[in-house]
Design an enzyme around this catalytic site. Structure first.
Site, mmCIF file in Angstrom:
data_model
loop_
_atom_site.group_PDB
_atom_site.id
_atom_site.type_symbol
_atom_site.label_atom_id
_atom_site.label_comp_id
_atom_site.label_asym_id
_atom_site.label_seq_id
_atom_site.Cartn_x
_atom_site.Cartn_y
_atom_site.Cartn_z
ATOM 1 N N SER A 172 0.965 -1.277 0.010
ATOM 2 C CA SER A 172 0.002 0.058 -0.027
ATOM 3 C C SER A 172 0.944 1.191 -0.095
ATOM 4 O O SER A 172 1.605 1.405 0.713
ATOM 5 C CB SER A 172 -0.866 0.036 1.123
ATOM 6 N N HIS A 220 -4.120 -0.484 -4.392
ATOM 7 C CA HIS A 220 -3.513 -1.493 -4.979
ATOM 8 C C HIS A 220 -3.985 -1.438 -6.470
ATOM 9 O O HIS A 220 -5.252 -1.459 -6.728
ATOM 10 C CB HIS A 220 -3.913 -2.788 -4.257
ATOM 11 N N HIS A 239 -5.644 -10.303 -0.013
ATOM 12 C CA HIS A 239 -5.460 -10.108 1.433
ATOM 13 C C HIS A 239 -6.602 -10.982 1.855
ATOM 14 O O HIS A 239 -7.818 -11.234 1.513
ATOM 15 C CB HIS A 239 -5.738 -8.999 2.233
ATOM 16 N N TYR A 258 -8.113 -10.711 4.677
ATOM 17 C CA TYR A 258 -9.195 -10.105 5.324
ATOM 18 C C TYR A 258 -10.485 -9.856 4.014
ATOM 19 O O TYR A 258 -11.575 -9.238 4.343
ATOM 20 C CB TYR A 258 -8.871 -8.848 5.877
ATOM 21 N N GLU A 259 -10.289 -9.870 2.694
ATOM 22 C CA GLU A 259 -11.079 -9.615 1.709
ATOM 23 C C GLU A 259 -11.899 -10.887 1.641
ATOM 24 O O GLU A 259 -12.937 -10.881 0.768
ATOM 25 C CB GLU A 259 -10.366 -9.400 0.338
ATOM 26 N N ALA A 297 3.268 -2.134 4.013
ATOM 27 C CA ALA A 297 3.010 -1.039 4.895
ATOM 28 C C ALA A 297 2.672 -1.647 6.201
ATOM 29 O O ALA A 297 1.933 -2.571 6.108
ATOM 30 C CB ALA A 297 1.702 0.021 4.393
ATOM 31 N N MET A 327 -0.947 -6.830 7.427
ATOM 32 C CA MET A 327 -2.095 -7.787 7.403
ATOM 33 C C MET A 327 -1.675 -8.406 6.166
ATOM 34 O O MET A 327 -2.540 -8.954 5.422
ATOM 35 C CB MET A 327 -3.281 -6.978 7.074
ATOM 36 N N SER A 328 -0.338 -8.746 5.904
ATOM 37 C CA SER A 328 -0.062 -9.351 4.580
ATOM 38 C C SER A 328 1.219 -10.130 4.707
ATOM 39 O O SER A 328 1.831 -10.221 5.923
ATOM 40 C CB SER A 328 0.115 -8.475 3.422
ATOM 41 N N ASN A 336 2.811 4.378 10.335
ATOM 42 C CA ASN A 336 2.377 5.041 11.391
ATOM 43 C C ASN A 336 2.735 4.291 12.825
ATOM 44 O O ASN A 336 3.293 3.141 12.615
ATOM 45 C CB ASN A 336 0.790 4.969 11.318
ATOM 46 N N HIS A 394 -6.799 4.336 6.724
ATOM 47 C CA HIS A 394 -6.138 3.791 5.412
ATOM 48 C C HIS A 394 -5.538 4.892 4.811
ATOM 49 O O HIS A 394 -4.414 4.791 4.163
ATOM 50 C CB HIS A 394 -6.955 2.932 4.674
#
Length: 281
Positions: free
Chosen positions: A39, A70, A92, A94-95, A122, A219-220, A243, A255
């Protein structure tokens, strides 16, 4: 709606690779590396020479990318004069995708002939000295996704029980540090922790991660690295700290903030990866 489960095995990867090779005019040059852009880090795609973009939606077995930032393309071209293949985006869990699909593009990169997998992402900074824009060379990871892309029957060519004592290749990490020094990029070392998402972590969870030894959280990446090791690819990975993790600053997480921080660090990231590819044999 949960996306339909797709075929994600080794024969499917060969079919996807054959489709991609079929889009290339002239002789096929096997890539020296496959690169995934996290990202906010998609600017590296602009550095490709002779770029040929192929939308994910055109490639057999690939779903459409749904996450902002993306682009959802495979790009063939040359970076630092060497052939590479880039994934501008990833899938991902989470998708709603299974771990095997999150890792499927790595199978395709391997089927295209790439011996090296360069991952980027990220990540939130768990280490308290990290600041947005820092780049972290991943030395190891913690899988708190509690998913593994290798679950199920062993695919042809896969190692059933891959050794994960050095998932991130020591020689490639040394080469990445040399590249960082050459282009004047400050590069930290640390441990990446993968969580499912899509929520950001709570302050209590961040304190837990800190105690477990994580330096950054995202998350990846983890399913991809597991797959790469199972099929014999060498791996190197860089996190862009976008962050401070929850509870380490007064800022609310979003995001959009992640995207902006990724873009701000983009110049250093692009210089680093370009120089690294230049140094690949």
């Amino acid at each position: 709606m949960t996306p339909a489960i797709r075929a994600t095995g080794a024969p499917d990867a060969q079919a996807a690779a054959a489709f991609i090779r079929g889009r290339v005019e002239g002789d096929w040059a096997a890539p020296v590396a496959g690169i995934v852009l996290g990202s906010g880090l998609g600017g590296l795609a602009q550095q490709l020479e002779q770029a040929l973009p192929i939308p994910f939606s055109h490639i057999p077995g690939f779903p459409v990318a749904t996450v902002a930032g993306h682009a959802g393309q495979v790009l063939l071209g040359r970076l630092a004069g060497k052939p590479v293949v880039m994934l501008a985006g990833r899938f991902h869990m989470y998708e709603g995708h299974p771990a095997s699909l999150a890792a499927f593009p790595v199978r395709v990169l391997h089927a295209l002939g790439a011996p090296v997998y360069i991952a980027s992402n990220a990540a939130g900074g768990v280490r308290r000295t990290f600041a947005p824009g820092d780049l972290m060379l991943i030395a190891d990871h913690i899988n708190l996704m509690f998913r593994n892309p290798l679950i199920g029957p062993t695919e042809p060519g896969d190692e059933r029980f891959p050794d994960m004592s050095d998932p991130y290749d020591p020689a490639l990490r040394a080469l990445m540090r040399e590249a960082a020094s050459a282009v004047g990029v400050s590069l930290q070392d640390g441990v990446y922790c993968g969580l499912l998402g899509p929520t950001y972590e709570t302050p209590a969870e961040v304190r837990m991660l800190e105690r477990l030894g994580a330096d950054a959280v995202g998350m990846s990446t983890v399913p991809e690295v597991i797959m790469a090791r199972a099929i014999g690819m060498r791996v190197v990975a860089v996190s862009c700290i976008t962050n401070k993790a929850a509870g380490l600053s007064a800022e609310r997480l979003s995001h959009a903030e992640v995207m902006e921080a990724g873009k701000a660090a983009g110049g250093q990231f692009e210089a680093l990866i370009t120089e690294f590819v230049r140094r690949l044999p």
